[in-house]
Every structure is written in structure tokens, then in C-alpha cells.
Design a protein around this motif. Structure first.
Motif, mmCIF file in Angstrom:
data_model
loop_
_atom_site.group_PDB
_atom_site.id
_atom_site.type_symbol
_atom_site.label_atom_id
_atom_site.label_comp_id
_atom_site.label_asym_id
_atom_site.label_seq_id
_atom_site.Cartn_x
_atom_site.Cartn_y
_atom_site.Cartn_z
ATOM 1 N N ARG A 71 -73.018 -5.146 84.017
ATOM 2 C CA ARG A 71 -71.635 -5.586 84.209
ATOM 3 C C ARG A 71 -71.474 -6.186 85.590
ATOM 4 N N ALA A 72 -72.099 -5.547 86.583
ATOM 5 C CA ALA A 72 -71.999 -6.078 87.944
ATOM 6 C C ALA A 72 -72.697 -7.428 88.055
ATOM 7 N N VAL A 73 -73.821 -7.587 87.360
ATOM 8 C CA VAL A 73 -74.528 -8.879 87.376
ATOM 9 C C VAL A 73 -73.672 -9.951 86.728
ATOM 10 N N SER A 74 -72.999 -9.608 85.637
ATOM 11 C CA SER A 74 -72.158 -10.593 84.951
ATOM 12 C C SER A 74 -70.964 -11.009 85.793
ATOM 13 N N LEU A 75 -70.561 -10.135 86.733
ATOM 14 C CA LEU A 75 -69.447 -10.476 87.620
ATOM 15 C C LEU A 75 -69.896 -11.295 88.820
ATOM 16 N N GLY A 76 -71.194 -11.466 89.025
ATOM 17 C CA GLY A 76 -71.660 -12.340 90.092
ATOM 18 C C GLY A 76 -72.497 -11.681 91.149
ATOM 19 N N TRP A 77 -72.752 -10.382 91.057
ATOM 20 C CA TRP A 77 -73.588 -9.722 92.066
ATOM 21 C C TRP A 77 -75.050 -9.824 91.690
ATOM 22 N N ILE A 109 -78.907 -8.698 91.355
ATOM 23 C CA ILE A 109 -79.418 -7.376 91.017
ATOM 24 C C ILE A 109 -79.918 -6.624 92.241
ATOM 25 N N GLU A 110 -80.455 -7.374 93.247
ATOM 26 C CA GLU A 110 -80.999 -6.692 94.422
ATOM 27 C C GLU A 110 -79.911 -6.139 95.332
ATOM 28 N N ARG A 111 -78.644 -6.562 95.127
ATOM 29 C CA ARG A 111 -77.548 -6.055 95.967
ATOM 30 C C ARG A 111 -76.674 -5.062 95.211
ATOM 31 N N ILE A 112 -77.204 -4.583 94.123
ATOM 32 C CA ILE A 112 -76.517 -3.522 93.369
ATOM 33 C C ILE A 112 -77.247 -2.203 93.666
ATOM 34 N N HIS A 113 -76.582 -1.323 94.401
ATOM 35 C CA HIS A 113 -77.179 -0.050 94.824
ATOM 36 C C HIS A 113 -76.740 1.066 93.870
ATOM 37 N N VAL A 114 -77.714 1.816 93.410
ATOM 38 C CA VAL A 114 -77.445 2.939 92.496
ATOM 39 C C VAL A 114 -77.492 4.243 93.297
ATOM 40 N N ASP A 142 -71.770 -5.669 98.965
ATOM 41 C CA ASP A 142 -72.669 -5.097 97.951
ATOM 42 C C ASP A 142 -71.868 -4.353 96.882
ATOM 43 N N ALA A 143 -72.527 -4.118 95.778
ATOM 44 C CA ALA A 143 -71.961 -3.328 94.674
ATOM 45 C C ALA A 143 -72.662 -1.968 94.646
#
Length: 693
Positions: A46-52, A54-59, A17-18
Motif C-alpha cells: 500500500r505504501a509503495v502504491s502511494l509513492g514511497w 520500498i527501501e524507504r519503508i521501515h518495518v 520515510d514510511a
């Protein structure tokens, strides 16, 4: 984005995850600097553009409003470090290094964990792999620069605050009883109840010199004390409650109540667990100290006297000697001034009830308190106090008073210098008042806004000039009374009256201790065959005394041999009651200075195994009534009747019903009335002597 950045992102990173970390340093920045917050949240793209996905990007944004100077209390950063350590994070996103950490220790710990778990770090400039040396070096430099930036920012802020503090213009939180005027000056709180409570606290401490006594008086009278809420709900409100000792000490140690502006009384330190703590700084190391910066409840001289008294009152266990402990209640004359001659520690006063009154004992129990040993010495203080009192009466004589007068002459010169400085200050105040008058006279009367301000300033200068003039006159009169011939005559007369003052029962023990403290520095006691007393006077002169060691209670209660001898002699002719009466007539008393009674005489007779009156009479051959009745072949009633009539000699050994009879002489027949009966009787001479009836 360059190809090299994409090459650092591998399938292994994308399977994890990111984590996007969002932080602002204060709540004010959160509400006002919203653009920075938006830029941090935009890193998700930026994380989406790198391949992650959106649902696995934790804020992680739980640290909004928290400083990055330390990881303490930053739960979001602790969570991020944990996710990196267990390998759940493929990449960590932050707008810049300063958002993640401004402390090299926290930052390098995150880099080290990221290198071990092959976790990437992304900021606004690019993607970094801490496993590569060059990237790790660059990240380390960025962390150092971030920490340096924080240091520069703090240095600028602190420098501005210190510069403003040196002028006394830095607005700091004021203690209860002081408040800021709309013009920025410090004034007394307009609430008369708060004002009166603080005045009462300082007045009570000035009288008692004890913080505990101040608290006792407030509690005894049922008075409340104000407290201002500094933070949280109800900030700025005044609450009333019970006063405690720590609150009194806090007020007494605060120089703002003496009208002084102070900056740098404390500094921030670190504990062993790396948490911050406030460390108190010595007065000599305060960064800024401006006396008489504003109005206060006491003056600076009284504040310094209070600090000396508080340090002396803080005397505790230990080998360090504290000079001049302030005198307190209690009969021990040498309280706070006795030193053990064996271990060198200060001895304490302990009171024990003896014969219905409290007796002082000087005890050195430092060893027993710290090492569970026996006390070095325990000495009864009455004899020692008497010897010191006699020495003090010998010391305070006309010669000592003359020396005091010589010192008074030297002080007179200093008083004249102080008077000269006051005159200069008064002259400057007159000049400032005249200058304010000229300014007011030159202003256009129609310009009321300026005229009113100048008039108020002129009035303030006049009030200040009047106060200085009154203070100058008061001090001049005080100095005149202090240095006058009448005062000198009273000082000389004190040499003759001092003994009467010292021995007056109306003088409290506290006052005697104060008088003693003016001459004696300390007293060292050594207990051996006798008690050696080594006295050190103020100025260095010493003298030594010896007093007899207090006798044990068994010896104190022991009857004097002379009294025992008199009792033994009186028992030859007297009963116990008669012996007690005779001893009282001769002026003898027991160890408690009480009159003798028959019971006390009997106790002494039994203790010293003295023969009783009965035993002495029996040893002379005197007979009891029963024995004499059997010998004369009559009844005991007849014997006692003959004794009362004086026909038989008898000796009283108890009360009137307890007596012994002398052996009979010639026996004759006595015929009864009518000649019907005859009895035997003893022919005796008329009874004379002790116990005869």
C-alpha cells in the motif's frame, strides 16, 4: 483507492520515510495466528502504491508478542513515536488502530504528534490526516472503540474466570507442597521431603508463634526448604535452599495451606510512574472464599489464629495500639501491654544488665524515634512487675473461678448445638455411603471400567464416613472431659494452687505472660513522685496502684546510717578487721548483700570521714614506739620488746606490728646481769584491756 486519498499524500510526505508498525498481542498469536501477521506485512505494498520506494519503508516489528494495553515495555512503539515527533515519518502504517495502541492516552498522544508534524496515518480502511478535524475525530473514535473492545474482551475473560472460581473449579497456580491430581483435585505433594518440611514449618510456628524462631530453628539444624521455579529456565523444578522470614510469612498468609480456595486476594494497581503493581486485598473483600475446598496442612481455625498472631507481631512504632501482643522471651512481665500515661503510645521493653542479671525497663521512645526528642518515660520494671503479680494473685480467687464455671455452663449449651450439627453431618455421610453402595451393586459386573469407578467412589465414601465417626467420637470424649465434674473440681483447686504455680521458679516467663494476658488488657504508667499504675482488666474493670520510684544508684549504694553508726562505735575499741568481723556477726551486709571486709570498712570510714583507730588513739595521748624510745632514752627495739613482755601498755590499731603505747609512769633503774650495766624501766601494772599482750 479514491482521489481524495491521493490528495492527502503530498510531496512533503513523500520526501519523508514510511513506517510500518507490526504487533501481535502474545507469542501464541505470533505462532498460531500467522494470517494476521502476513496482512500487516502486506501494508508495504500500500505504501509503495502511494509513492514511497520500498527501501524507504521501515518495518518496526520488535513488539511482536507484546500487549497494546500500555506503551510500557513496547520499544517499537516508543521508536515510532520518536520518529513522528522529530518529523522523520511521512506516514504511519498499521493494519488497524488496535495494532498501534489499545490505550486512549497512548493513541491520542500519537495523533497529536502526527498533527503537529503533518504525518499521515494509514490503516486498512484508508489514509487519515490528523491535522484535519474530521480525520482526527474519526481516529479518536476508532481509538475509543479499540479500548472498549479490549475492555469487553477482558470483561468476558474475567467474567468466565470469576464464574468458574465461584464453583472452586478455576485452576490457579498452587504453592509448594500442593499439586493437582490428574482428575483435577488438589492433593498433597507426593514428595515426602517437601511434605515433611512444610509440616515441620507449621509445627514449629505452632510452638513458638514467631516466624523468626522458625527460621532460626531451620538454620540451626541445617535444614533446607523447597522452592518451585514458576517461570523461565527450569520452570516447574523444585530447588532446595535456605529458609528466610519472608518465605515463612508468605506461607503462613496463604489460605491454600488451610484447604481453602481463594480468588481475588490481590488486584492490579498503578504506581506514580504508571507501572503496574499488585495490591493486597483485605480478607473481607476477597471475591471468592471456599473453606475446606481441598486437603490442607492446617485447618481454617488454626489459619485464622495464625493471622491474628501475625498481626499482633507486626506491632511497630506509632500511636496505634495493638492488642494482645504475643508473649515472647524475656523477664518483662508486661511486654506488649504497657501504655505511656503521658503521650498515650505503647511502651517497649528494654533489658539492661544490672549486678550481673538482666533487668527490664519500660521505655517510651516513640518521640525520640520519630522526632529526635527525649524519651517520655523510662521506668525500671521489677517493682511494677511485683505489684502486678501481687494484684493478679488477689484477683484470681475462688470468686473468679466460680464466674468462670458459670461461663462454662453457657458454653456447654453451645457444645450441645455443635454436637447436634455433627450428628446431622454424620447422618448425611451415611446416606451418601449407602447411595454409593447401591450404585455399585446395580452395575453390570462385566463393565469393569464403570464398576471400578463406582467401587472406588464407594470406598472413598466409607473412608470419609469412618473419619467423621472417629472425629465425632473424639470430640464427644473431649467435650465430656471438659464438662465433667472432675474438670470442674480441678478448676476450683486451681484457686488455691495458683499462687504456688505463679511463684514457682520452674515456670517460664512466657507462661506467666500468657496467664496475665487472660485477665489484664493493658497497664498505663505515669512517673512522678511515685509511679502510678492504672490497670484495665478484660471486661472493662479498672484499678490503680502506686509504687515507690526506684532509687538512684548513688542512693542504692549508699551505706545505711545505722551501719555507719555501728562502725563509728566499734572503732573506739576495734581495728578495721575486727569491725568487719563484728558486723558480719551482727548480720549486717553492704548494698550488694555481701559480707564486710577490712577494706570495705576502711572505704566507708574514709567516705564518711570517720576517725580511724589510729587517730582516736593519738587523740588520747598514746605515743609511737619512736616517741617513747626518745623519751626513755632507749632503743625502739627495747620498747617493742617491753610491749611484747607486758611491761608497757599498748593498743593495736592495725595488725600485730602496728600499735601505740600509753605514756610512761615512774622510771627505775634495772641492773643487768653481773651488775655491769644499768637501764631505765617503767614500772607498770600487769597489762589488761583491748590490745594487751
Amino acid at each position: 483507492m479514491s482521489t481524495e486519498r491521493y490528495q492527502k499524500v503530498t510531496d512533503d510526505h513523500l520526501r519523508r520515510d514510511a513506517f510500518l508498525y507490526v504487533r501481535q498481542s502474545s507469542l501464541r498469536q505470533v505462532f498460531e495466528n500467522t494470517e494476521s501477521t502476513k496482512r500487516q506485512y502486506a501494508l508495504r505494498e500500500r505504501a509503495v502504491s502511494l509513492g514511497w520506494p520500498i527501501e524507504r519503508i521501515h518495518v518496526i516489528d520488535t513488539d511482536l508478542g507484546q500487549s497494546g494495553a500500555s506503551a510500557e515495555h513496547r520499544d517499537g512503539f516508543q521508536q515510532l513515536v520518536s520518529e513522528v515527533a522529530i518529523g522523520h515519518a511521512g506516514i504511519v502504517l498499521g493494519l488497524e488502530v488496535s495494532r498501534l495502541a489499545r490505550n486512549n492516552a497512548d493513541w491520542h498522544r500519537l495523533i497529536e504528534l502526527a498533527a503537529l508534524t503533518h504525518t499521515l496515518i494509514l490503516d486498512e480502511d484508508g489514509v487519515y490526516d490528523p491535522a484535519y478535524f474530521n480525520d482526527r475525530l474519526l481516529l479518536g473514535l476508532k481509538g475509543t472503540m479499540s479500548e472498549a473492545e479490549l475492555h469487553v474482551l477482558n470483561a468476558r475473560l474475567q467474567g468466565g474466570m470469576r464464574n468458574k472460581a465461584r464453583r472452586g473449579e478455576l485452576e490457579l497456580p498452587l504453592p509448594i507442597g500442593l499439586t493437582y491430581h490428574p482428575n483435577g483435585s488438589v492433593v498433597l505433594d507426593p514428595d515426602q521431603q517437601i511434605h515433611a518440611s512444610l509440616r515441620l514449618l507449621f509445627d514449629t510456628y505452632r510452638q513458638t508463634r514467631s516466624a523468626s524462631m522458625v527460621v532460626r530453628r531451620f538454620r540451626r539444624e541445617g535444614w533446607s526448604f523447597p522452592r518451585r521455579i514458576r517461570r523461565g529456565i527450569g520452570k516447574g523444578e523444585v530447588h532446595w535452599g535456605a529458609l528466610n522470614t519472608s518465605r515463612v510469612l508468605q506461607i503462613l498468609h496463604n489460605p491454600r495451606y488451610a484447604g481453602a480456595f481463594v480468588y481475588g486476594r490481590t488486584r492490579t494497581g498503578r504506581k506514580a510512574d504508571l507501572t503496574n503493581t499488585q495490591v493486597r486485598v483485605a480478607q473481607s473483600d476477597w471475591q471468592v472464599l471456599i473453606r475446606e475446598a481441598h486437603i490442607g496442612y492446617i485447618d481454617w481455625d488454626e489459619f485464622e489464629r495464625n493471622q491474628v498472631t501475625l498481626r499482633q507481631s507486626a506491632n511497630g512504632f506509632g500511636s496505634e495500639l495493638v492488642r494482645g501482643t504475643f508473649p515472647r522471651e524475656g523477664g518483662g512481665l508486661l511486654q506488649g501491654r504497657v501504655i505511656c500515661g503521658r503521650c498515650g503510645n505503647r511502651m517497649r521493653v528494654r533489658y539492661q544488665r544490672v549486678s550481673g542479671r538482666l533487668e527490664p525497663y519500660y521505655v517510651c521512645h516513640d518521640v525520640s524515634a520519630h522526632d529526635a526528642g527525649k524519651p517520655c518515660q523510662s521506668i525500671r520494671g521489677r517493682a511494677i512487675d511485683g505489684a502486678i503479680g501481687a494484684l493478679l494473685l488477689e484477683t484470681v480467687g475462688p470468686a473468679a473461678i466460680e464466674v468462670a464455671l458459670a461461663v462454662e455452663d453457657e458454653i456447654a449449651g453451645r457444645i450441645e448445638q455443635a454436637n447436634s450439627m455433627r450428628l446431622k453431618q454424620l447422618e448425611r455421610a451415611r446416606y451418601e455411603a449407602e447411595l454409593a453402595r447401591r450404585r455399585y451393586m446395580n452395575v453390570d459386573p462385566a463393565n469393569r471400567m464403570v464398576a471400578d469407578t463406582l467401587e472406588a467412589d464407594w470406598n472413598d465414601r466409607l473412608r470419609r464416613l469412618d473419619a467423621l465417626q472417629q472425629e465425632h467420637d473424639r470430640l464427644r470424649q473431649s467435650d465430656h472431659r471438659l464438662l465433667g465434674d472432675e474438670a470442674r473440681a480441678r478448676i476450683r483447686a486451681l484457686a488455691e494452687d495458683f499462687a504456688n504455680v505463679w511463684n514457682d521458679c520452674r515456670v517460664e516467663s512466657v507462661e506467666r505472660k500468657r496467664m496475665l494476658g487472660l485477665l489484664i488488657e493493658d497497664v498505663t504508667l505515669v512517673k512522678s513522685e511515685k509511679i502510678s499504675i492504672h490497670v484495665r482488666f478484660r471486661g472493662g474493670r479498672t484499678t490503680s496502684l502506686e509504687v515507690d520510684k526506684p532509687r538512684p544508684m548513688a542512693l542504692v549504694r549508699k551505706t545505711q546510717p545505722a551501719v555507719v553508726s555501728v562502725i563509728d562505735e566499734l572503732l573506739e575499741t576495734c581495728t578495721d578487721q575486727q569491725v568487719a568481723s563484728r558486723l558480719n556477726e551482727l548480720g549486717y551486709t553492704n548494698w550488694q548483700h555481701q559480707a564486710f571486709t577490712a577494706r570495705k570498712v576502711a572505704l566507708i570510714r574514709t567516705t564518711y570521714r570517720l576517725p580511724s583507730r589510729y587517730e582516736r588513739l593519738r587523740s588520747r595521748g598514746l605515743l609511737t614506739g619512736a616517741e617513747l624510745a626518745a623519751q626513755l632514752e632507749v632503743s625502739q627495739t627495747t620498747i617493742h620488746q617491753w610491749g611484747r613482755q607486758g611491761l608497757l601498755r599498748r593498743q593495736i590499731y592495725g595488725h600485730d606490728h602496728r600499735c601505740l603505747y600509753e605514756p610512761p609512769g615512774d622510771v627505775v633503774l634495772v641492773r643487768g646481769a653481773g651488775g655491769s650495766k644499768t637501764t631505765r624501766a617503767t614500772v607498770v601494772a600487769p597489762a589488761t584491756g583491748q590490745g594487751a599482750m
